[in-house]
Design a protein around this motif. Structure first.
Motif, PDB file in Angstrom:
ATOM      1  N   PHE A 336      -5.148   8.175  10.055  1.00  0.00           N
ATOM      2  CA  PHE A 336      -4.071   8.290   9.076  1.00  0.00           C
ATOM      3  C   PHE A 336      -4.628   8.562   7.679  1.00  0.00           C
ATOM      4  N   VAL A 337      -5.711   7.888   7.339  1.00  0.00           N
ATOM      5  CA  VAL A 337      -6.362   8.136   6.050  1.00  0.00           C
ATOM      6  C   VAL A 337      -6.833   9.582   5.970  1.00  0.00           C
ATOM      7  N   THR A 338      -7.413  10.070   7.052  1.00  0.00           N
ATOM      8  CA  THR A 338      -7.875  11.463   7.082  1.00  0.00           C
ATOM      9  C   THR A 338      -6.706  12.425   6.893  1.00  0.00           C
ATOM     10  N   ALA A 339      -5.560  12.138   7.528  1.00  0.00           N
ATOM     11  CA  ALA A 339      -4.390  12.999   7.389  1.00  0.00           C
ATOM     12  C   ALA A 339      -3.905  13.044   5.942  1.00  0.00           C
ATOM     13  N   LEU A 340      -3.891  11.890   5.280  1.00  0.00           N
ATOM     14  CA  LEU A 340      -3.469  11.838   3.882  1.00  0.00           C
ATOM     15  C   LEU A 340      -4.436  12.615   2.989  1.00  0.00           C
ATOM     16  N   ARG A 341      -5.721  12.441   3.214  1.00  0.00           N
ATOM     17  CA  ARG A 341      -6.720  13.126   2.393  1.00  0.00           C
ATOM     18  C   ARG A 341      -6.639  14.640   2.589  1.00  0.00           C
ATOM     19  N   LYS A 342      -6.504  15.066   3.830  1.00  0.00           N
ATOM     20  CA  LYS A 342      -6.427  16.503   4.098  1.00  0.00           C
ATOM     21  C   LYS A 342      -5.180  17.109   3.468  1.00  0.00           C
ATOM     22  N   ALA A 343      -4.070  16.368   3.521  1.00  0.00           N
ATOM     23  CA  ALA A 343      -2.836  16.870   2.915  1.00  0.00           C
ATOM     24  C   ALA A 343      -3.034  17.068   1.410  1.00  0.00           C
ATOM     25  N   ALA A 344      -3.619  16.085   0.745  1.00  0.00           N
ATOM     26  CA  ALA A 344      -3.849  16.192  -0.699  1.00  0.00           C
ATOM     27  C   ALA A 344      -4.815  17.328  -1.017  1.00  0.00           C
ATOM     28  N   GLU A 345      -5.828  17.469  -0.208  1.00  0.00           N
ATOM     29  CA  GLU A 345      -6.842  18.495  -0.464  1.00  0.00           C
ATOM     30  C   GLU A 345      -6.310  19.914  -0.261  1.00  0.00           C
ATOM     31  N   ARG A 346      -5.249  20.047   0.538  1.00  0.00           N
ATOM     32  CA  ARG A 346      -4.675  21.388   0.703  1.00  0.00           C
ATOM     33  C   ARG A 346      -3.537  21.653  -0.270  1.00  0.00           C
ATOM     34  N   GLY A 347      -3.374  20.750  -1.253  1.00  0.00           N
ATOM     35  CA  GLY A 347      -2.420  20.985  -2.320  1.00  0.00           C
ATOM     36  C   GLY A 347      -1.103  20.269  -2.193  1.00  0.00           C
ATOM     37  N   VAL A 348      -0.915  19.477  -1.140  1.00  0.00           N
ATOM     38  CA  VAL A 348       0.305  18.690  -0.989  1.00  0.00           C
ATOM     39  C   VAL A 348       0.255  17.513  -1.964  1.00  0.00           C
ATOM     40  N   VAL A 349       1.347  17.229  -2.634  1.00  0.00           N
ATOM     41  CA  VAL A 349       1.432  16.069  -3.525  1.00  0.00           C
ATOM     42  C   VAL A 349       1.642  14.832  -2.658  1.00  0.00           C
ATOM     43  N   VAL A 350       0.651  13.961  -2.613  1.00  0.00           N
ATOM     44  CA  VAL A 350       0.717  12.745  -1.805  1.00  0.00           C
ATOM     45  C   VAL A 350       0.794  11.543  -2.740  1.00  0.00           C
ATOM     46  N   GLU A 351       1.877  10.801  -2.662  1.00  0.00           N
ATOM     47  CA  GLU A 351       2.112   9.653  -3.537  1.00  0.00           C
ATOM     48  C   GLU A 351       2.463   8.433  -2.703  1.00  0.00           C
ATOM     49  N   MET A 352       1.809   7.301  -2.999  1.00  0.00           N
ATOM     50  CA  MET A 352       2.054   6.065  -2.281  1.00  0.00           C
ATOM     51  C   MET A 352       2.393   4.956  -3.265  1.00  0.00           C
ATOM     52  N   VAL A 353       3.408   4.163  -2.942  1.00  0.00           N
ATOM     53  CA  VAL A 353       3.734   2.964  -3.709  1.00  0.00           C
ATOM     54  C   VAL A 353       3.408   1.770  -2.817  1.00  0.00           C
ATOM     55  N   LEU A 354       2.401   0.984  -3.227  1.00  0.00           N
ATOM     56  CA  LEU A 354       1.901  -0.112  -2.407  1.00  0.00           C
ATOM     57  C   LEU A 354       1.948  -1.423  -3.182  1.00  0.00           C
ATOM     58  N   PRO A 355       1.955  -2.562  -2.484  1.00  0.00           N
ATOM     59  CA  PRO A 355       2.075  -3.852  -3.167  1.00  0.00           C
ATOM     60  C   PRO A 355       0.889  -4.152  -4.073  1.00  0.00           C
ATOM     61  N   GLY A 356       1.164  -4.798  -5.197  1.00  0.00           N
ATOM     62  CA  GLY A 356       0.111  -5.266  -6.071  1.00  0.00           C
ATOM     63  C   GLY A 356      -0.401  -6.631  -5.660  1.00  0.00           C
ATOM     64  N   ARG A 357       0.357  -7.338  -4.844  1.00  0.00           N
ATOM     65  CA  ARG A 357      -0.072  -8.605  -4.278  1.00  0.00           C
ATOM     66  C   ARG A 357       0.569  -8.732  -2.897  1.00  0.00           C
ATOM     67  N   SER A 358       0.012  -9.574  -2.051  1.00  0.00           N
ATOM     68  CA  SER A 358       0.470  -9.629  -0.670  1.00  0.00           C
ATOM     69  C   SER A 358       0.296 -11.030  -0.104  1.00  0.00           C
ATOM     70  N   ASP A 359       1.063 -11.362   0.931  1.00  0.00           N
ATOM     71  CA  ASP A 359       0.886 -12.623   1.632  1.00  0.00           C
ATOM     72  C   ASP A 359      -0.146 -12.500   2.747  1.00  0.00           C
TER      73      ASP A 359
END
Length: 382
Positions: A336-359
């Motif tokens: 999945f990480v590879t898919a995200l990186r490849k998408a960004a590298e081919r010019g796709v805008v990849v944006e993630m909103v992730l928690p700043g803290r977690s349980d």
């Protein structure tokens, strides 16, 4: 939407288990659903099937519905993504739905409680965590009230997710006429033989008759009760909780509602749950048809192909313009990480909103261990 989970591949399973809580709903507007027929290549494994309130629609109605969706956005992107949907089989779509995004716990619980209060035939509730206080106690009172009025009410809770909830809470529901079932009990004498101990149910579903269904990331728990959060994730305002969490739910009305009900029924049957589910009251005649087209993908720990994860991964691989997602627990596998990186590298805008803290410290740091690689490829993390 969330999904039963096996720990055999922890990162992968946890990721797809929390994408939309077990029921991945592709609620499509502009660029996800292209027409079939001549636009699709011969090597596609499946075709598009469109159904409505009366079942599968005619070929003419299907073409009209699909063309209407294509007209909302860019045709080339629409066709491209439907080819992705049909790459591994048929794409069963449901037209004529209304959808509403519920952005946090207060909005979700308000809508869910209102729906339960209006139940006429049956209520089906499934959640990884069901607590015995706060909003959970309020939901329990509503369930008991509807059961007392002759409505068939059934609940599935996960035996591990709800392990701290007293047995007396569930017994009171049973004594009040609610059919209650623990998913995959810890006690091996009560566990279905083909389920492993670590197979857990992360779905969050509520289905009321054929009127409305809910799915998403919100458990029946007080920690989702905060109404607002500050810039750094700190709860603010009246009613905010120091240990509060924000997640998202979706409300659906239309032909997709009984489909989600069938997902619940399958789990009930396969878990050997006791009690009658009853029949849903027909959809209210006054209900206005919607325009959204929805695809439902349900998965459980025995699903070796992991349809939810495979669909998510295929969507990222096929992305041409942007990829935007948010999730509570980001602990991905390398693919999945590879898919995200490849998408960004081919010019796709990849944006993630992730928690700043977690349980979950483990999931939190597992996800952050990938941040440098993702950022260096152009992925934007907020």
């Amino acid at each position: 939407m969330h999904k039963t989970r096996s720990p055999q591949t922890p990162g992968l399973r946890r990721l797809c288990g929390l994408v939309l809580s077990g029921l991945l709903l592709a609620v499509v507007g502009c660029s996800s659903l292209p027409p079939k027929t001549a636009d699709l290549p011969v090597e596609q494994a499946g075709t598009v099937n469109v159904s409505g309130a009366a079942g599968q629609v005619s070929a003419t109605a299907e073409r009209k519905a699909l063309q209407g969706m294509v007209n909302e956005g860019k045709k080339d992107l629409a066709i491209h993504h439907l080819k992705t949907l049909t790459a591994t089989g048929d794409a069963d779509l449901y037209q004529g739905n209304r959808t509403r995004l519920l952005v946090d716990g207060p909005a979700t619980f308000g809508a869910m409680k209102a729906a339960i209060a209006q139940a006429r035939g049956r209520v089906l509730l499934q959640s990884y965590i069901v607590e015995d206080e706060g909003v959970a106690a309020e939901v329990a009172e509503l369930l008991l009230a509807r059961a007392a009025q002759g409505v068939k009410v059934a609940m599935i809770y996960d035996a591990v997710g709800s392990i701290t909830t007293p047995d007396a809470f569930f017994k009171r529901l049973v004594d009040g006429g609610v059919a209650v079932c623990a998913f995959n009990p810890i006690n091996p004498t009560k566990r279905p033989g083909f389920w492993g101990l670590t197979h857990r149910d992360h779905r969050k579903l509520l289905v009321v008759d054929e009127d409305v269904a809910f799915t998403g990331g919100i458990n029946i728990s007080r920690v989702y009760g905060s109404s607002s959060f500050g810039r750094r994730g700190q709860p603010t305002g009246e009613g905010a909780l120091d240990d509060g969490w924000r997640d998202t739910q979706i409300e659906l009305r239309g032909p997709v509602v009984p489909v989600i009900g069938q997902v619940f029924e399958t789990t009930w049957r396969e878990q050997g749950c006791q009690g009658e589910l009853g029949q849903p009251a027909p959809q209210k005649a006054a209900a206005e048809p919607g325009t959204r087209v929805v695809k439902v993908i349900a998965s459980d720990p025995r699903d070796k192909d992991n349809r939810i994860y495979s669909t998510l991964l295929a969507a990222v691989d096929a992305a041409q313009v942007n990829v935007r997602f948010t999730m509570a627990y980001f602990a991905p596998g390398n693919d999945f990480v590879t898919a995200l990186r490849k998408a960004a590298e081919r010019g796709v805008v990849v944006e993630m909103v992730l928690p700043g803290r977690s349980d979950s410290t483990l999931a939190f740091h597992a996800g952050r261990s990938y941040y440098d690689d993702l950022l260096s490829s152009g992925v934007r993390i907020y």
